[in-house]
Enzyme design. Structure first.
Site, PDB file in Angstrom:
ATOM      1  N   ASN A   1      -8.025   4.300  -9.511  1.00 18.54           N
ATOM      2  CA  ASN A   1      -8.391   4.131  -8.096  1.00 18.54           C
ATOM      3  C   ASN A   1      -9.683   4.880  -7.820  1.00 18.54           C
ATOM      4  OD1 ASN A   1      -7.747   6.942  -7.172  1.00 18.54           O
ATOM      5  ND2 ASN A   1      -5.765   6.339  -7.996  1.00 18.54           N
TER       6      ASN A   1
ATOM      7  N   ASP B   1       0.764   4.586  -8.456  1.00 22.34           N
ATOM      8  CA  ASP B   1       2.179   4.366  -8.147  1.00 22.34           C
ATOM      9  C   ASP B   1       2.874   3.537  -9.217  1.00 22.34           C
ATOM     10  OD1 ASP B   1       2.132   5.792  -5.782  1.00 22.34           O
ATOM     11  OD2 ASP B   1       1.428   4.078  -4.613  1.00 22.34           O
TER      12      ASP B   1
ATOM     13  N   LYS C   1      -5.885  -4.547 -28.558  1.00 20.94           N
ATOM     14  CA  LYS C   1      -6.532  -5.122 -27.384  1.00 20.94           C
ATOM     15  C   LYS C   1      -5.909  -6.479 -27.034  1.00 20.94           C
ATOM     16  CE  LYS C   1     -11.063  -6.624 -25.826  1.00 20.94           C
ATOM     17  NZ  LYS C   1     -12.357  -7.105 -26.261  1.00 20.94           N
TER      18      LYS C   1
ATOM     19  N   LYS D   1       5.781  10.443   5.167  1.00 17.74           N
ATOM     20  CA  LYS D   1       5.680  10.953   3.788  1.00 17.74           C
ATOM     21  C   LYS D   1       6.107  12.421   3.736  1.00 17.74           C
ATOM     22  CE  LYS D   1       2.271   7.589   2.373  1.00 17.74           C
ATOM     23  NZ  LYS D   1       0.898   7.229   2.075  1.00 17.74           N
TER      24      LYS D   1
ATOM     25  N   LYS E   1       9.270  13.224   1.406  1.00 23.24           N
ATOM     26  CA  LYS E   1       8.938  13.962   0.175  1.00 23.24           C
ATOM     27  C   LYS E   1       9.173  15.466   0.335  1.00 23.24           C
ATOM     28  CE  LYS E   1       5.453  10.470  -0.988  1.00 23.24           C
ATOM     29  NZ  LYS E   1       4.467  10.126  -2.002  1.00 23.24           N
TER      30      LYS E   1
HETATM   31  N1  CTP Z   1       2.036  11.253  -4.906  1.00 20.82           N
HETATM   32  C1  CTP Z   1       2.651  11.777  -6.013  1.00 20.82           C
HETATM   33  N2  CTP Z   1       3.108  10.960  -6.991  1.00 20.82           N
HETATM   34  C2  CTP Z   1       2.985   9.625  -6.901  1.00 20.82           C
HETATM   35  C3  CTP Z   1       2.357   9.065  -5.759  1.00 20.82           C
HETATM   36  C4  CTP Z   1       1.884   9.910  -4.770  1.00 20.82           C
HETATM   37  O1  CTP Z   1       2.765  13.003  -6.111  1.00 20.82           O
HETATM   38  N3  CTP Z   1       3.441   8.842  -7.867  1.00 20.82           N
HETATM   39  C5  CTP Z   1       1.560  12.172  -3.865  1.00 20.82           C
HETATM   40  C6  CTP Z   1       0.057  12.218  -3.697  1.00 20.82           C
HETATM   41  O2  CTP Z   1      -0.523  13.207  -4.541  1.00 20.82           O
HETATM   42  C7  CTP Z   1      -0.084  12.582  -2.240  1.00 20.82           C
HETATM   43  C8  CTP Z   1       1.134  11.971  -1.580  1.00 20.82           C
HETATM   44  O3  CTP Z   1       2.075  11.741  -2.642  1.00 20.82           O
HETATM   45  O4  CTP Z   1      -0.025  13.974  -2.036  1.00 20.82           O
HETATM   46  C9  CTP Z   1       0.929  10.684  -0.866  1.00 20.82           C
HETATM   47  O5  CTP Z   1       0.287   9.768  -1.707  1.00 20.82           O
HETATM   48  P1  CTP Z   1       0.014   8.287  -1.198  1.00 20.82           P
HETATM   49  O6  CTP Z   1      -0.578   7.489  -2.327  1.00 20.82           O
HETATM   50  O7  CTP Z   1      -0.735   8.342   0.106  1.00 20.82           O
HETATM   51  O8  CTP Z   1       1.486   7.818  -0.862  1.00 20.82           O
HETATM   52  P2  CTP Z   1       2.551   6.962  -1.576  1.00 20.82           P
HETATM   53  O9  CTP Z   1       3.843   7.709  -1.512  1.00 20.82           O
HETATM   54  O10 CTP Z   1       2.083   6.541  -2.929  1.00 20.82           O
HETATM   55  O11 CTP Z   1       2.688   5.737  -0.587  1.00 20.82           O
HETATM   56  P3  CTP Z   1       1.734   4.455  -0.364  1.00 20.82           P
HETATM   57  O12 CTP Z   1       0.883   4.316  -1.597  1.00 20.82           O
HETATM   58  O13 CTP Z   1       2.711   3.361  -0.193  1.00 20.82           O
HETATM   59  O14 CTP Z   1       0.964   4.746   0.883  1.00 20.82           O
END
Ligand code: CTP
Length: 404
Positions: free
Chosen positions: A210, A279, A289, A337, A341
């Site tokens: 990303n 995610d 490959k 969140k 979390k």
């Molecule tokens: N985070 C994490 N582990 C993951 C995904 C996210 O620890 N696998 C943490 C990120 O470091 C951040 C927080 O969760 O501190 C929110 O991340 P974000 O990408 O905004 O949220 P998601 O829970 O992934 O939700 P979405 O992508 O659906 O918005």
């Protein structure tokens, strides 16, 4: 804030020119003092042109008796006009003079007259660096509370490979910033900070990632180290140098980041999860490959562990700060969140706002706290915001503590 830069006579003296620029970019006014040996490697004109200020080259030099008399206390004036003394490159000779109180040129005389914080960035040949005389002299300077930055290891101009190379100018700037803050409200704390994106391999040559640059997490790590914390920076692949004094743990995938966070969790008092963790990942990556065919192709993705949620379930009395990068409904999403979390604070930001977000040096964030407070912070550089986030984190911890 005024910084006086002392330049010693070594091949790395040319890097002091870049350091001047880097200090000025950070908002410091830079005055330069060069030893006569430094003038053999780079001219005073370079520093005068870069800093826009007069450069002092030595105590007596070629000046007339009148000039000497009229500026006979110049080292005292320079000592009084500047808040921080940074010496780069600090040669074995300068380190020896400072340690032993010798004052036979302008820079060593200034050192004795100087009462503010001192940053020393050594650079020399590996054998010189490892000589007991230099080791002992440096220990004396460290014992006086001076910040010693580096040296780095690598290929040296003299042809040897080993420690002795002047650190990157940005690392010296970090140490000067730390010295200028003078705040030690995080001493005794261990911060585990995650930063940057993760990379999830598809095959040996491709990956999913990303747009996170890591700048916000690196700024938090730098700010925390400057305020006296021990900092473990767990970073995905980024184009940034780790700030001076932080322990870097370089990772690539979400699983590697999770393992590193869990390994360091027992030591942490504050955890900052600014990384943009993927995610999803590909559970079984082929070792060859993937070849192109005419057919439509799809990739099966499996969820990665949510590191923030896992830390939230095991955090004990540690302070847990997460991030939420959103394109819509930022505050409600940040709050959701935080609750799911079990974080104590979520730093929410709109990633599609003009001029802020991913690769930008500025950001505009809102802090959503478990106390119910929502604090919008004004648009500022990520470095400034890092300090504000830490200020609020400490206040929040006190409020949570008092509420028990
Ligand atoms: N985070 C994490 N582990 C993951 C995904 C996210 O620890 N696998 C943490 C990120 O470091 C951040 C927080 O969760 O501190 C929110 O991340 P974000 O990408 O905004 O949220 P998601 O829970 O992934 O939700 P979405 O992508 O659906 O918005």
């Amino acid at each position: 804030m005024n910084v006086v830069l002392g330049v010693g006579g070594g091949i790395a003296a040319y890097k002091a020119a870049e350091l001047t620029r880097a200090l000025m970019r950070e908002g410091f006014t830079v005055s330069t003092v060069m030893t006569s040996a430094a003038c053999e490697f780079i001219t005073p004109l370079t520093f005068a042109a870069l800093s826009g200020r007069k450069v002092i080259t030595d105590l007596f030099g070629n000046r007339s008796a009148d000039e000497i008399l009229s500026s006979s206390v110049e080292h005292i004036e320079v000592a009084q006009q500047n808040q921080i003394l940074v010496v780069a490159p600090a040669t074995a000779d300068l380190i020896g003079k400072f340690a032993n109180g010798l004052a036979d040129d302008f820079l060593s005389t200034l050192y004795l007259a100087f009462q503010g914080p001192v940053v020393i960035a050594p650079a020399m040949n590996t054998n010189m660096w490892q000589h007991p005389a230099v080791v002992e002299n440096l220990a004396v300077l460290a014992g006086r509370g001076h910040r010693i930055v580096g040296p780095d290891a690598g290929a040296l101009a003299c042809g040897t490979v080993g420690p002795g190379r002047l650190v990157d100018p940005e690392q010296i700037v970090s140490a000067v910033v730390a010295a200028s803050i003078g705040k030690t409200d995080l001493s005794g704390e261990t911060l585990v900070v995650t930063a940057g994106p993760t990379q999830e391999p598809i095959d040996p040559v491709r990956y999913i990632t990303n747009r996170s640059s890591g700048k916000m997490g690196y700024a938090i790590a730098e700010a925390a180290a400057a305020r006296g914390a021990r900092v473990v920076l767990i970073s995905g692949p980024v184009q940034l140098k780790p700030p001076a004094g932080v322990e870097l743990v370089a990772v690539r995938t979400a699983y590697q980041m999770r393992d590193a966070v869990m390994e360091h969790l027992p030591e942490a008092t504050i955890i900052v999860k600014s990384a943009a963790v993927a995610d999803y990942h590909i559970a079984s990556v082929p070792d060859k490959k993937i070849k192109k065919t005419a057919a439509r192709m799809s990739i099966d993705l499996d969820p990665t562990p949510d590191i923030l949620a896992e830390v939230g379930s095991k955090k004990g009395d540690r302070l847990l700060i997460g991030f939420a990068a959103e394109t819509n409904d930022m505050v409600p999403e940040a709050r959701r969140k935080m609750q799911t979390k079990r974080a104590d604070m979520i730093v929410g930001n709109f990633v599609n706002a003009a001029g802020t977000g991913f690769d930008s040096d500025v950001n505009e964030v809102t802090l959503v706290m478990s106390t119910g407070d929502t604090v919008p912070l004004e648009r500022a550089t990520k470095k400034e915001l890092a300090h504000k986030i830490l200020d609020h984190a400490l206040r929040l911890r006190l409020a949570l503590h008092n509420a028990v």
